[in-house]
Enzyme design. Sequence first.
Site, PDB file in Angstrom:
ATOM      1  N   HIS A  32       0.844  -1.194   0.000  1.00  0.00           N
ATOM      2  CA  HIS A  32       0.000   0.000   0.000  1.00  0.00           C
ATOM      3  C   HIS A  32       0.880   1.246   0.000  1.00  0.00           C
ATOM      4  O   HIS A  32       2.108   1.138   0.023  1.00  0.00           O
ATOM      5  CB  HIS A  32      -1.003  -0.005   1.152  1.00  0.00           C
ATOM      6  CG  HIS A  32      -0.426   0.005   2.530  1.00  0.00           C
ATOM      7  ND1 HIS A  32       0.287  -1.054   3.064  1.00  0.00           N
ATOM      8  CD2 HIS A  32      -0.472   0.937   3.527  1.00  0.00           C
ATOM      9  CE1 HIS A  32       0.650  -0.770   4.302  1.00  0.00           C
ATOM     10  NE2 HIS A  32       0.209   0.433   4.597  1.00  0.00           N
ATOM     11  N   HIS A  44       1.388   3.918   2.065  1.00  0.00           N
ATOM     12  CA  HIS A  44       1.935   4.648   3.212  1.00  0.00           C
ATOM     13  C   HIS A  44       3.469   4.707   3.157  1.00  0.00           C
ATOM     14  O   HIS A  44       4.119   3.744   2.754  1.00  0.00           O
ATOM     15  CB  HIS A  44       1.473   4.003   4.515  1.00  0.00           C
ATOM     16  CG  HIS A  44       0.024   4.253   4.810  1.00  0.00           C
ATOM     17  ND1 HIS A  44      -0.695   3.496   5.712  1.00  0.00           N
ATOM     18  CD2 HIS A  44      -0.841   5.177   4.319  1.00  0.00           C
ATOM     19  CE1 HIS A  44      -1.943   3.946   5.760  1.00  0.00           C
ATOM     20  NE2 HIS A  44      -2.053   4.962   4.930  1.00  0.00           N
ATOM     21  N   ASP A 100       5.832   4.436   5.248  1.00  0.00           N
ATOM     22  CA  ASP A 100       6.602   3.409   5.936  1.00  0.00           C
ATOM     23  C   ASP A 100       6.462   2.044   5.246  1.00  0.00           C
ATOM     24  O   ASP A 100       6.893   1.022   5.789  1.00  0.00           O
ATOM     25  CB  ASP A 100       6.221   3.312   7.414  1.00  0.00           C
ATOM     26  CG  ASP A 100       4.797   2.844   7.654  1.00  0.00           C
ATOM     27  OD1 ASP A 100       3.907   3.200   6.854  1.00  0.00           O
ATOM     28  OD2 ASP A 100       4.564   2.121   8.645  1.00  0.00           O
ATOM     29  N   HIS A 101       5.903   2.061   4.033  1.00  0.00           N
ATOM     30  CA  HIS A 101       5.818   0.844   3.216  1.00  0.00           C
ATOM     31  C   HIS A 101       6.360   1.056   1.808  1.00  0.00           C
ATOM     32  O   HIS A 101       6.777   0.084   1.168  1.00  0.00           O
ATOM     33  CB  HIS A 101       4.371   0.342   3.153  1.00  0.00           C
ATOM     34  CG  HIS A 101       3.898  -0.174   4.469  1.00  0.00           C
ATOM     35  ND1 HIS A 101       3.894  -1.516   4.786  1.00  0.00           N
ATOM     36  CD2 HIS A 101       3.463   0.471   5.578  1.00  0.00           C
ATOM     37  CE1 HIS A 101       3.459  -1.667   6.026  1.00  0.00           C
ATOM     38  NE2 HIS A 101       3.201  -0.467   6.525  1.00  0.00           N
ATOM     39  N   HIS A 138      -7.584  -0.702   5.206  1.00  0.00           N
ATOM     40  CA  HIS A 138      -6.570   0.167   5.827  1.00  0.00           C
ATOM     41  C   HIS A 138      -6.278   1.324   4.869  1.00  0.00           C
ATOM     42  O   HIS A 138      -6.297   2.486   5.259  1.00  0.00           O
ATOM     43  CB  HIS A 138      -5.333  -0.665   6.124  1.00  0.00           C
ATOM     44  CG  HIS A 138      -4.185   0.081   6.714  1.00  0.00           C
ATOM     45  ND1 HIS A 138      -4.216   0.621   7.974  1.00  0.00           N
ATOM     46  CD2 HIS A 138      -2.947   0.365   6.216  1.00  0.00           C
ATOM     47  CE1 HIS A 138      -3.063   1.205   8.237  1.00  0.00           C
ATOM     48  NE2 HIS A 138      -2.275   1.071   7.178  1.00  0.00           N
ATOM     49  N   ASP A 165      -0.315  -4.143   6.364  1.00  0.00           N
ATOM     50  CA  ASP A 165      -1.026  -3.658   7.547  1.00  0.00           C
ATOM     51  C   ASP A 165      -2.484  -4.093   7.561  1.00  0.00           C
ATOM     52  O   ASP A 165      -3.287  -3.551   8.328  1.00  0.00           O
ATOM     53  CB  ASP A 165      -0.971  -2.129   7.599  1.00  0.00           C
ATOM     54  CG  ASP A 165       0.396  -1.599   7.978  1.00  0.00           C
ATOM     55  OD1 ASP A 165       1.303  -2.412   8.252  1.00  0.00           O
ATOM     56  OD2 ASP A 165       0.569  -0.360   7.985  1.00  0.00           O
ATOM     57  N   HIS A 206       4.383  -5.040  11.140  1.00  0.00           N
ATOM     58  CA  HIS A 206       4.756  -4.321  12.361  1.00  0.00           C
ATOM     59  C   HIS A 206       4.771  -5.260  13.561  1.00  0.00           C
ATOM     60  O   HIS A 206       4.044  -6.252  13.604  1.00  0.00           O
ATOM     61  CB  HIS A 206       3.762  -3.194  12.649  1.00  0.00           C
ATOM     62  CG  HIS A 206       3.794  -2.063  11.670  1.00  0.00           C
ATOM     63  ND1 HIS A 206       4.661  -0.999  11.793  1.00  0.00           N
ATOM     64  CD2 HIS A 206       3.064  -1.830  10.548  1.00  0.00           C
ATOM     65  CE1 HIS A 206       4.452  -0.163  10.788  1.00  0.00           C
ATOM     66  NE2 HIS A 206       3.487  -0.645  10.026  1.00  0.00           N
TER      67      HIS A 206
END
Length: 254
Positions: free
Chosen positions: A56, A58, A60-61, A114, A133, A171
Site C-alpha cells: 500500500h 503509506h 513506511d511501506h 486500511h 497492515d 509491524h
Amino acid sequence: MTIQVHQFPCLSDNYGYLVHDSQSGETVCIDTPDAEAYLREAAAKGWRITQIWNTHWHPDHAGGNEAIKAQTGALVVAPAVDAPRIAAVDRTVAGGDLVALDGVDAQVIDVGGHTMGHVAYWLPTAGIAFVGDALFALGCGRMFEGEPGQFWASLSRLKALPEDTTIYCAHEYTASNARFAVHADPDNAALAAYAAEVETRRGAGEPTVPTVLKREIATNPFLRADDPAMQARWGGGDAVQTFAALRAAKDSFR
C-alpha cells in the site's frame, strides 16, 4: 523449496522482508520502509534485489522505492488504486493478478480497508503470505480509508487461505494487540495462552512475527467477528457490525 525469507527490524516497529529464490538468484523486497536497511541486509546476504512488491501507499511501506530502484534497477509492483501515491511504479496490480519470483507465483489478494488499494501477496507453493497492515498478529490495521464491510471482506479472503499459511505482517504490534484481544474476548483460553507467550517473547526481545493463520483464526478478535459469541458480546447482528464495533473499540482502547 527454493524460497527463503529474511526478516529484519527497521524504523521504530516495522519489519522488512527480503524474499529470495535460491534457484534464480532473484530477490524481492516486500515494501520498502527503509531503503538503507534493505540495501544493507541484501548486501550482507549476497542477494541481488530485482523486484519491489508494495502492499500500500503509506510512506513506511513505499518510502524507499526510489532509492532502492536507483541502486538496483528493481521492478516496482504496486496496487493500482494506491499507485498514484507511490513512487517509481513500473507495474500495477489488483486482486486476482499474479506476480512471480522467477517461476514461483504469488497471488495478489485485495485486502482494502486500511487503505483503499491495499493488497497482500500469497505464495501458495511456499505456504506464506505477506499482508502488510491488513492483518496483524492478534489484530488488524486501522481503517483509515475503507468501510467496515470492505475490510471484513478483505479479512475473510485472508481467513480463507490454508490454515497452515505463515502470515508475515509489517509491524511488531502484538503486545498491544494482545491486551485489546483479551479485553475483547476474555473467555478464550487459546487467546490467553497466546497472550502469555507474547509477553514472554517480547520480554526477551524476541519477535512475535510471523504468525500462523490457524492460530489467528482461533484467537484474533477481528477474524472472529463472524463468531456468534463475539457477536453477542459486541452487540453486532452480523459479522460486519461486529467487526465495526471491534475496530472502533480498538481505536480508543488504552
